[in-house]
Design a protein around this motif. Structure first.
Motif, mmCIF file in Angstrom:
data_model
loop_
_atom_site.group_PDB
_atom_site.id
_atom_site.type_symbol
_atom_site.label_atom_id
_atom_site.label_comp_id
_atom_site.label_asym_id
_atom_site.label_seq_id
_atom_site.Cartn_x
_atom_site.Cartn_y
_atom_site.Cartn_z
ATOM 1 N N TYR A 83 7.178 14.776 -3.655
ATOM 2 C CA TYR A 83 7.024 14.281 -5.025
ATOM 3 C C TYR A 83 7.951 13.128 -5.408
ATOM 4 C CZ TYR A 83 11.010 17.331 -6.008
ATOM 5 O OH TYR A 83 12.226 17.947 -5.993
ATOM 6 N N LYS A 84 9.103 12.965 -4.775
ATOM 7 C CA LYS A 84 10.007 11.878 -5.163
ATOM 8 C C LYS A 84 9.790 10.611 -4.333
ATOM 9 C CE LYS A 84 13.731 14.846 -6.740
ATOM 10 N NZ LYS A 84 15.049 15.373 -6.436
ATOM 11 N N ALA A 85 9.784 10.759 -3.035
ATOM 12 C CA ALA A 85 9.703 9.591 -2.153
ATOM 13 C C ALA A 85 8.429 8.777 -2.348
ATOM 14 C CB ALA A 85 9.861 10.015 -0.697
ATOM 15 N N PRO A 86 7.266 9.408 -2.522
ATOM 16 C CA PRO A 86 6.071 8.576 -2.722
ATOM 17 C C PRO A 86 6.189 7.626 -3.901
ATOM 18 C CG PRO A 86 5.416 10.819 -2.241
ATOM 19 C CD PRO A 86 6.920 10.835 -2.435
ATOM 20 N N LEU A 87 6.803 8.078 -4.970
ATOM 21 C CA LEU A 87 6.994 7.209 -6.133
ATOM 22 C C LEU A 87 7.986 6.089 -5.817
ATOM 23 C CD1 LEU A 87 6.410 6.642 -9.102
ATOM 24 C CD2 LEU A 87 8.279 8.172 -9.680
ATOM 25 N N LEU A 88 9.037 6.415 -5.068
ATOM 26 C CA LEU A 88 10.052 5.411 -4.736
ATOM 27 C C LEU A 88 9.514 4.314 -3.818
ATOM 28 C CD1 LEU A 88 13.129 7.727 -4.164
ATOM 29 C CD2 LEU A 88 12.736 6.188 -6.092
ATOM 30 N N VAL A 89 8.606 4.650 -2.923
ATOM 31 C CA VAL A 89 8.082 3.633 -2.004
ATOM 32 C C VAL A 89 6.833 2.950 -2.546
ATOM 33 C CG1 VAL A 89 9.096 4.674 0.050
ATOM 34 C CG2 VAL A 89 6.775 5.277 -0.596
ATOM 35 N N ALA A 90 6.228 3.508 -3.568
ATOM 36 C CA ALA A 90 5.024 2.897 -4.130
ATOM 37 C C ALA A 90 5.317 1.518 -4.724
ATOM 38 C CB ALA A 90 4.408 3.799 -5.194
ATOM 39 N N GLY A 91 6.473 1.374 -5.360
ATOM 40 C CA GLY A 91 6.839 0.088 -5.955
ATOM 41 C C GLY A 91 6.918 -1.033 -4.932
ATOM 42 N N PRO A 92 7.713 -0.866 -3.869
ATOM 43 C CA PRO A 92 7.762 -1.923 -2.849
ATOM 44 C C PRO A 92 6.403 -2.182 -2.187
ATOM 45 C CG PRO A 92 9.629 -0.460 -2.603
ATOM 46 C CD PRO A 92 8.741 0.142 -3.647
ATOM 47 N N TYR A 93 5.644 -1.128 -1.925
ATOM 48 C CA TYR A 93 4.314 -1.322 -1.333
ATOM 49 C C TYR A 93 3.431 -2.156 -2.252
ATOM 50 C CZ TYR A 93 5.155 2.240 2.272
ATOM 51 O OH TYR A 93 5.636 2.958 3.326
ATOM 52 N N PHE A 94 3.477 -1.861 -3.541
ATOM 53 C CA PHE A 94 2.664 -2.601 -4.499
ATOM 54 C C PHE A 94 3.078 -4.073 -4.540
ATOM 55 C CE2 PHE A 94 2.100 -4.339 -8.765
ATOM 56 C CZ PHE A 94 0.710 -4.281 -8.853
ATOM 57 N N ILE A 95 4.384 -4.319 -4.577
ATOM 58 C CA ILE A 95 4.869 -5.705 -4.626
ATOM 59 C C ILE A 95 4.444 -6.471 -3.377
ATOM 60 C CG2 ILE A 95 6.962 -7.127 -4.572
ATOM 61 C CD1 ILE A 95 8.206 -4.960 -6.439
ATOM 62 N N ILE A 96 4.538 -5.838 -2.220
ATOM 63 C CA ILE A 96 4.132 -6.480 -0.969
ATOM 64 C C ILE A 96 2.635 -6.795 -0.999
ATOM 65 C CG2 ILE A 96 3.832 -6.112 1.514
ATOM 66 C CD1 ILE A 96 6.489 -4.458 1.338
ATOM 67 N N ALA A 97 1.850 -5.810 -1.441
ATOM 68 C CA ALA A 97 0.397 -6.016 -1.489
ATOM 69 C C ALA A 97 0.012 -7.072 -2.522
ATOM 70 C CB ALA A 97 -0.300 -4.695 -1.803
ATOM 71 N N ALA A 98 0.628 -7.032 -3.685
ATOM 72 C CA ALA A 98 0.271 -7.961 -4.758
ATOM 73 C C ALA A 98 0.721 -9.391 -4.466
ATOM 74 C CB ALA A 98 0.881 -7.483 -6.082
ATOM 75 N N SER A 99 1.806 -9.538 -3.733
ATOM 76 C CA SER A 99 2.322 -10.882 -3.479
ATOM 77 C C SER A 99 1.688 -11.540 -2.262
ATOM 78 C CB SER A 99 3.838 -10.836 -3.298
ATOM 79 O OG SER A 99 4.160 -10.122 -2.121
ATOM 80 N N GLY A 100 1.004 -10.767 -1.456
ATOM 81 C CA GLY A 100 0.359 -11.325 -0.271
ATOM 82 C C GLY A 100 1.327 -11.619 0.866
ATOM 83 N N ILE A 101 2.521 -11.044 0.814
ATOM 84 C CA ILE A 101 3.493 -11.223 1.898
ATOM 85 C C ILE A 101 2.944 -10.529 3.148
ATOM 86 C CG2 ILE A 101 5.825 -10.622 2.683
ATOM 87 C CD1 ILE A 101 6.685 -10.605 -0.241
ATOM 88 N N PRO A 102 3.004 -11.177 4.305
ATOM 89 C CA PRO A 102 2.577 -10.501 5.534
ATOM 90 C C PRO A 102 3.404 -9.231 5.754
ATOM 91 C CG PRO A 102 2.970 -12.837 5.942
ATOM 92 C CD PRO A 102 3.456 -12.542 4.555
ATOM 93 N N TRP A 103 2.777 -8.164 6.216
ATOM 94 C CA TRP A 103 3.425 -6.860 6.333
ATOM 95 C C TRP A 103 4.647 -6.872 7.242
ATOM 96 C CZ3 TRP A 103 4.143 -4.546 11.001
ATOM 97 C CH2 TRP A 103 3.405 -5.054 12.058
ATOM 98 N N ASP A 104 4.692 -7.752 8.232
ATOM 99 C CA ASP A 104 5.805 -7.716 9.178
ATOM 100 C C ASP A 104 7.110 -8.271 8.604
ATOM 101 O OD1 ASP A 104 4.583 -10.227 9.159
ATOM 102 O OD2 ASP A 104 5.178 -10.675 11.217
ATOM 103 N N ARG A 105 7.040 -9.108 7.601
ATOM 104 C CA ARG A 105 8.268 -9.671 7.018
ATOM 105 C C ARG A 105 9.108 -8.623 6.294
ATOM 106 N NH1 ARG A 105 6.957 -14.502 3.577
ATOM 107 N NH2 ARG A 105 9.144 -14.341 3.047
ATOM 108 N N PRO A 106 8.530 -7.774 5.458
ATOM 109 C CA PRO A 106 9.350 -6.788 4.757
ATOM 110 C C PRO A 106 9.511 -5.465 5.524
ATOM 111 C CG PRO A 106 7.164 -6.771 3.832
ATOM 112 C CD PRO A 106 7.191 -7.865 4.879
ATOM 113 N N LEU A 107 9.059 -5.407 6.761
ATOM 114 C CA LEU A 107 9.078 -4.155 7.512
ATOM 115 C C LEU A 107 10.483 -3.566 7.632
ATOM 116 C CD1 LEU A 107 7.419 -2.081 9.024
ATOM 117 C CD2 LEU A 107 7.720 -3.426 11.097
ATOM 118 N N MET A 108 11.484 -4.367 7.984
ATOM 119 C CA MET A 108 12.853 -3.859 8.123
ATOM 120 C C MET A 108 13.393 -3.350 6.786
ATOM 121 S SD MET A 108 13.894 -3.621 11.146
ATOM 122 C CE MET A 108 15.618 -3.334 10.828
#
Length: 132
Positions: free
Chosen positions: A23-48
């Motif tokens: 219940y906690k972690a999914p909410l915490l990682v949803a924000g970065p995932y959304f920003i990555i998806a919305a900005s069109g950044i290639p997935w490999d750049r923010p991987l680390m």
């Protein structure tokens, strides 16, 4: 059960790291995932950064649950709940707590540690001690 499977069971189930992942972690990682998806950044750049973020989330959650277990030992016995920390020796407690602390803070050598994020981390850890 293999050694790796026993270790996973110990950390995930007995130390209760499965709880925040439900219940906690999914909410915490949803924000970065959304920003990555919305900005069109290639997935490999923010991987680390995502891996570092997941590591610090797991470390902080593990630290909090592990720190809380000794204070709940008597209540857990009365309620029939498993409390693996209560049965550990001080040496093993120190190793596990240090491992969680390293997992929580180590990624900040990579992540952008600002005065604000350092203050929030310190406040979070202080609140864990106050709660216990």
């Amino acid at each position: 059960m293999t050694g790796a499977a026993r270790l996973f069971d110990f950390v995930y189930r007995r130390l209760r790291l499965k709880n925040p992942w439900n219940y906690k972690a999914p909410l915490l990682v949803a924000g970065p995932y959304f920003i990555i998806a919305a900005s069109g950044i290639p997935w490999d750049r923010p991987l680390m950064a995502l891996l570092a973020s997941l590591c610090t989330i797991a470390g902080i959650a593990g630290f909090a649950y592990f720190l809380n277990d000794p204070t709940d030992a008597r209540k857990d016995v009365l309620a029939g709940k498993d409390n693996v920390v209560a049965g550990m020796g001080w040496g093993l407690r120190l190793v596990v707590l240090s491992t969680f602390l390293l997992a929580a803070l180590g990624p900040w050598l990579y992540l952008p540690l600002t005065r604000t994020s350092a203050l929030l981390l310190a406040l979070e850890f202080a609140l864990f001690f106050v709660y216990c």
